[in-house]
Scaffold this active site. Sequence first.
Site, mmCIF file in Angstrom:
data_model
loop_
_atom_site.group_PDB
_atom_site.id
_atom_site.type_symbol
_atom_site.label_atom_id
_atom_site.label_comp_id
_atom_site.label_asym_id
_atom_site.label_seq_id
_atom_site.Cartn_x
_atom_site.Cartn_y
_atom_site.Cartn_z
ATOM 1 N N ARG A 30 -0.626 3.384 6.148
ATOM 2 C CA ARG A 30 -0.916 2.024 5.673
ATOM 3 C C ARG A 30 0.010 1.045 6.387
ATOM 4 N NH1 ARG A 30 3.803 1.250 4.705
ATOM 5 N NH2 ARG A 30 3.226 -0.695 3.729
ATOM 6 N N GLY A 31 -0.160 -0.253 6.083
ATOM 7 C CA GLY A 31 0.593 -1.281 6.798
ATOM 8 C C GLY A 31 -0.280 -1.793 7.939
ATOM 9 N N ALA A 32 -0.420 -3.125 8.029
ATOM 10 C CA ALA A 32 -1.392 -3.702 8.958
ATOM 11 C C ALA A 32 -1.266 -3.205 10.414
ATOM 12 C CB ALA A 32 -1.306 -5.223 8.885
ATOM 13 N N ARG A 36 -10.760 -0.651 5.052
ATOM 14 C CA ARG A 36 -9.983 -1.632 4.284
ATOM 15 C C ARG A 36 -10.287 -3.021 4.863
ATOM 16 N NH1 ARG A 36 -3.866 -0.178 3.046
ATOM 17 N NH2 ARG A 36 -4.350 -1.490 1.235
ATOM 18 N N GLN A 58 5.107 0.947 -2.710
ATOM 19 C CA GLN A 58 5.585 1.051 -1.317
ATOM 20 C C GLN A 58 7.064 0.686 -1.209
ATOM 21 O OE1 GLN A 58 2.814 -0.459 -2.338
ATOM 22 N NE2 GLN A 58 1.165 -0.352 -0.863
ATOM 23 N N ASP A 82 -0.627 -9.151 6.217
ATOM 24 C CA ASP A 82 -1.840 -8.417 6.585
ATOM 25 C C ASP A 82 -2.788 -9.291 7.386
ATOM 26 O OD1 ASP A 82 -0.799 -6.806 4.193
ATOM 27 O OD2 ASP A 82 -2.223 -5.534 5.259
ATOM 28 N N ASN A 114 -0.837 -11.210 2.071
ATOM 29 C CA ASN A 114 0.048 -10.037 2.109
ATOM 30 C C ASN A 114 -0.023 -9.338 0.757
ATOM 31 O OD1 ASN A 114 2.019 -8.383 3.508
ATOM 32 N ND2 ASN A 114 3.575 -9.268 2.177
ATOM 33 N N LYS A 115 0.697 -8.252 0.638
ATOM 34 C CA LYS A 115 0.689 -7.418 -0.566
ATOM 35 C C LYS A 115 0.746 -8.221 -1.856
ATOM 36 C CE LYS A 115 0.256 -3.915 -0.816
ATOM 37 N NZ LYS A 115 -1.102 -3.382 -1.103
HETATM 38 O O1 MRU Z 1 -1.582 -1.825 1.089
HETATM 39 P P1 MRU Z 1 -0.589 -1.677 2.215
HETATM 40 O O2 MRU Z 1 0.548 -0.792 1.881
HETATM 41 O O3 MRU Z 1 -1.269 -1.323 3.506
HETATM 42 O O4 MRU Z 1 -0.013 -3.150 2.381
HETATM 43 C C1 MRU Z 1 0.952 -3.380 3.365
HETATM 44 C C2 MRU Z 1 1.489 -4.750 3.345
HETATM 45 O O5 MRU Z 1 1.110 -5.567 2.542
HETATM 46 C C3 MRU Z 1 2.490 -5.111 4.407
HETATM 47 O O6 MRU Z 1 3.369 -6.093 3.952
HETATM 48 C C4 MRU Z 1 1.754 -5.645 5.638
HETATM 49 O O7 MRU Z 1 0.724 -4.798 6.025
HETATM 50 C C5 MRU Z 1 2.676 -5.849 6.779
HETATM 51 S S1 MRU Z 1 3.281 -4.328 7.396
HETATM 52 C C6 MRU Z 1 4.190 -4.604 8.782
#
Ligand code: MRU
Length: 339
Positions: A44-46, A87, A193, A234, A243-244
């Site tokens: 996960r993570g963009a 996603r 996370q 994201d 973002n999250k």
């Molecule tokens: O749902 P996730 O864990 O994929 O969400 C991740 C985030 O919100 C991060 O802050 C974002 O992707 C930036 S990661 C460098």
Amino acid sequence: MRTIAWEDGTVVTIDQTKLPNTIEFLSMKNCEEVSSAIKEMRLRGAPLIGVAAAYGLALTAYHSKAKEKEELLRELEGSSNLLRRTRPTAVNLFWAVNRVLKRAKDATGDVKALVKVVVSEAQKMAEEDVEINRRIGEHGSKLIENGDIILTHCNAGSLATVDYGTALGVIRTAWRQGKHIRVVATETRPALQGTRLTAFELKRDGIPVTLITDSTVGYAMSKGLVKKVFVGADRIVRDAVINKIGTYTIAVLAHEHGIPFYVAAPTSTFDLTHASKQITIEERSSKEVTNIGSQRIAPEGVDVLNPAFDIAPIKYVSAIISETGVLSTTEFEKLTLNR
Ligand code: MRU
């Protein structure tokens, strides 16, 4: 250590659902497995999702039995559609798929040459991601001073990228420069996370970290326990940072307390063609809220709202740090107008 790697027709990653208790590697041999891993948040993570999607297409190309280029291009289109459905919010996924597809369509030569083009483009994107994060770290670390206590949300570290991280990359660089800093990491409900991944990464690097529940942010800020906020993104659209879930609350609280709120993200996270109301915010399973692990806590039949991301209007952002430098929001808005 890299979060994702290409090993002769297999893509290897760390299963993030098992961290920090177990370090388990996941070997993916086709695009379907990559798509499932993205959907189930095993990775996960963009930025990492983007590179994984590129590798998913590389797997399709590498294992294809296609004799004609057109046939392989059709297979790549099929895999792209599968990846696009995993996603919806992180723009890096769509950016990566489109970039590899374009490279494939523009390629000259036979099927073998096309396979090579797709695989090497994915590998190039992985290498670029590491370099971009290093540059984000260099630029962003200039905003960090000795004695800073930095709040970060979710995980924008090496586990969210190929290596190093965006918001955590900035923190890491400042730490390596010898700056005396502390981090406050939010747990990040419901997938945790912050608790499982950010605390794990910072402990591993020896960077002092205090873990708080998401609902402690207001208290911590009101007591002067946070000096700056650094988060990832994201998608950064014309008018907002997506973002999250919880980021918006943190941004508003930071504004109320006069605390700078910085966003660190590669330019591949910029989506200047859209405004926030046009973006699909991913809604995840109600189980993430009703359960803790496999244990159900909520009463049966209760309604749940579980958006994975929220929208922080650009007015709350102090600056955006990308590989090109530190952009004020005015500079970011000009970028928008120039497109
Ligand atoms: O749902 P996730 O864990 O994929 O969400 C991740 C985030 O919100 C991060 O802050 C974002 O992707 C930036 S990661 C460098």
